[in-house]
Design a protein around this motif. Structure first.
Motif, short mmCIF file in Angstrom:
data_model
loop_
_atom_site.label_atom_id
_atom_site.label_comp_id
_atom_site.label_asym_id
_atom_site.label_seq_id
_atom_site.Cartn_x
_atom_site.Cartn_y
_atom_site.Cartn_z
N VAL A 1 -31.06 50.95 52.08
CA VAL A 1 -29.98 51.15 51.12
C VAL A 1 -28.68 50.66 51.74
O VAL A 1 -28.55 50.55 52.96
N MET A 2 -27.71 50.36 50.87
CA MET A 2 -26.41 49.89 51.36
C MET A 2 -25.33 50.24 50.35
O MET A 2 -25.61 50.53 49.19
N LYS A 3 -24.10 50.23 50.82
CA LYS A 3 -22.93 50.49 49.99
C LYS A 3 -22.23 49.17 49.73
O LYS A 3 -22.08 48.34 50.63
N LEU A 4 -21.78 48.96 48.48
CA LEU A 4 -21.15 47.68 48.11
C LEU A 4 -19.69 47.84 47.73
O LEU A 4 -19.09 46.90 47.24
N SER A 5 -19.10 49.00 48.00
CA SER A 5 -17.69 49.22 47.64
C SER A 5 -16.80 48.18 48.31
O SER A 5 -17.04 47.75 49.44
N SER A 6 -15.74 47.82 47.60
CA SER A 6 -14.81 46.83 48.13
C SER A 6 -14.27 47.25 49.49
O SER A 6 -13.80 48.38 49.66
N ALA A 7 -14.35 46.36 50.48
CA ALA A 7 -13.84 46.56 51.85
C ALA A 7 -14.62 47.61 52.63
O ALA A 7 -14.26 47.92 53.76
N LYS A 8 -15.69 48.17 52.04
CA LYS A 8 -16.46 49.18 52.74
C LYS A 8 -17.97 48.91 52.62
O LYS A 8 -18.77 49.83 52.55
N VAL A 9 -18.33 47.65 52.59
CA VAL A 9 -19.74 47.28 52.49
C VAL A 9 -20.46 47.68 53.77
O VAL A 9 -19.94 47.51 54.87
N THR A 10 -21.65 48.22 53.63
CA THR A 10 -22.47 48.57 54.79
C THR A 10 -23.72 47.70 54.81
O THR A 10 -24.12 47.16 53.77
N LEU B 1 -32.19 40.77 55.11
CA LEU B 1 -32.40 42.06 54.46
C LEU B 1 -31.19 42.46 53.63
O LEU B 1 -31.33 42.99 52.52
N THR B 2 -30.00 42.21 54.17
CA THR B 2 -28.78 42.55 53.44
C THR B 2 -28.73 41.84 52.10
O THR B 2 -28.42 42.44 51.06
N GLU B 3 -29.03 40.56 52.09
CA GLU B 3 -29.00 39.80 50.84
C GLU B 3 -30.09 40.27 49.88
O GLU B 3 -29.87 40.34 48.66
N ALA B 4 -31.27 40.61 50.41
CA ALA B 4 -32.35 41.08 49.55
C ALA B 4 -31.98 42.40 48.89
O ALA B 4 -32.23 42.61 47.70
N VAL B 5 -31.41 43.32 49.65
CA VAL B 5 -31.01 44.61 49.09
C VAL B 5 -29.87 44.43 48.09
O VAL B 5 -29.83 45.07 47.03
N ARG B 6 -28.95 43.54 48.41
CA ARG B 6 -27.84 43.27 47.49
C ARG B 6 -28.39 42.76 46.15
O ARG B 6 -27.94 43.18 45.07
#
Length: 464
Positions: free
Chosen positions: A333-342, A428-433
């Motif tokens: 899982v990841m967070k996509l908030s502006s300026a706070k992407v994980t 992985l980051t791109e796949a989850v995104r």
């Protein structure tokens, strides 16, 4: 109550909901610093020991559950699902004393979701504060360029606990001693100290004060010489030391004024009195910037005593740190908030020469010239090894400082190395995104379809 209640309320509300929903599968949370504070070229990992102490002892007892219930204005029975909760998970972490960079995990917790969530506040507090202070302290050591630095911070740190940690972290960074007697005793480090201006003021004149102090303390003494006229204070101190045949190991302390110019004059007066072995200690609002200025000026200072500005890390008193979930029940899982992407997934940091670090996935093969930084320090809720001693932490830090580029070690305008993501982590980051985007788009389309059907049904047939 136990330290289980030392947490933010929303950790309790989430943990309770997870338990009630049956969401107890393993989750991994990653603790990292998003960006370095200004004028920082690196950070020093610290606070792991106290965080592991907390996790080892974490258990929600009846009094804790009652406190949670009271805070939520709920009957105690509503919080019974949390009773007996304890930490049963694992921790991978960067050992204390190692240099870390922005974006690199200092620690990763993997445990049943309610346990990992409830631990967030305390663990984040411990690592954030101690990493802040350790990073400030080591900059003072670098600025002093081989001269001893001692800790005088206790009276103005944010509580006695913070004062103890500052003494410990200063010792880890290479400080030569602390004024904090409790810390010196507990940590087996030198206790250092002189006298206050009030001591001198209590006597009719400086000479009487210095002689009385020397009578009480037959070993090396340090005289505070700036209560009245600093140059005259140095002359009086020199006369008393010479009369008592006290030279090597003794010192005078300068605590105010133009410390560089006063140190030059004091050195001249001491040497002229035949006391070349009497050292000069300076204090009074010092931090790495003031220490560097004095060193660069060539001031004949032997010992730097740093206090308030180091004990509270005055120029950078906090870190932009975060504790974010990166995997739940095997799902990245990841967070996509502006300026706070994980970035998703459990991770590993591979240290390469010159701190050209690579952040990769936990199971990833390291680069041929990379060494993994995160180590397993807890498994099944128990430590996997002994607590690291100060000497071990100090040795790690010294080795990592040597390996840092000189531009990152600079006190002013440092250039911090930047860690880069590995290929697998980037993929992985791109796949989850993409998965999140597709799921969001699908959910949005479903909502629109439901709205359209509802709206059509509400209009009904049109009569003519």
């Amino acid at each position: 109550m136990s330290e289980a209640t030392t947490t933010d309320l929303y950790e309790v509300t989430m943990a309770l909901s997870y338990v009630r929903e049956g969401m107890t599968a393993p989750a991994t949370f990653s603790l990292f610093v998003r960006d370095l504070p200004p004028e920082r070229g690196f950070l020093v990992a610290a606070g792991l020991g106290s965080a592991l102490d907390y996790l080892t002892d974490l258990r929600v007892g009846p009094e804790d559950a009652a406190a949670f219930a009271a805070a939520l204005h709920r009957p105690p029975r509503d919080l019974e699902p949390l009773l007996g909760l304890r930490f049963t998970g694992s921790v991978r972490a960067v050992p204390e004393g190692r240099v870390v960079l922005a974006g690199e995990p200092l620690l990763e917790v993997t445990a049943p979701l309610p346990e990992a969530q409830l631990a967030e506040t305390y663990v984040l507090n411990r690592l954030s504060h101690q990493t802040t202070i350790a990073s400030k302290a080591v900059r003072c050591v670098l600025a002093a360029a081989g001269h001893p630095v001692v800790d005088f911070s206790l009276r103005r740190t944010h509580g006695p606990g913070a004062g103890f940690q500052t003494a410990r972290l200063g010792a880890m960074a290479g400080f030569a001693g602390t004024s904090n007697v409790a810390a010196a005793t507990a940590l087996d480090i030198p206790a250092v100290g002189t006298m206050a201006h009030s001591y001198v003021e209590a006597f009719e004149d400086e000479e009487e004060a210095f002689r009385a102090f020397a009578r009480t303390h037959p070993g090396p003494v340090t005289f505070l010489v700036d209560t009245y006229d600093t140059e005259e204070g140095v002359r009086v101190a020199a006369r008393v030391l010479r009369d008592l045949d006290r030279g090597p190991g003794c010192a005078v302390r300068l605590d105010s004024g133009d410390l560089g110019a006063l140190a030059v004059r004091a050195r001249s007066l001491l040497d002229g009195a035949g006391l070349p072995d009497v050292r000069i200690t300076v204090s009074g609002g010092l931090d790495e910037y003031a220490v560097e200025r004095l060193v660069r000026s060539g001031a004949p200072v032997d010992v730097y005593a740093v206090g308030t500005r180091v004990g509270v890390s005055a120029d950078a008193p906090y870190l932009d740190s975060a504790y974010k979930m990166v995997e739940y029940d095997g799902r990245p899982v990841m967070k996509l908030s502006s300026a706070k992407v994980t970035a998703p997934g459990p991770k590993q940091v591979f240290r390469r020469p010159g701190c050209a670090d690579v952040i990769g996935l936990a199971g990833e093969r390291p680069p041929h010239d990379g060494t993994p930084l995160l180590e397993t320090v807890m498994r099944d809720g128990r430590r996997t090894g002994d607590r690291a001693g100060l000497g071990e932490c100090r040795a790690r830090l010294a080795a990592d400082l040597t390996a840092l580029p000189p531009s990152a070690r600079r006190v002013r305008a440092p250039v911090p190395p930047r860690a880069t993501p590995s290929g697998p982590l980037g993929a992985l980051t791109e796949a989850v995104r993409r998965r999140i985007a597709e799921r969001t788009a699908g959910a949005s389309a479903a909502r629109h379809a439901r709205y359209a059907r509802t709206a059509s049904g509400a209009r009904g047939p049109v009569s003519r």
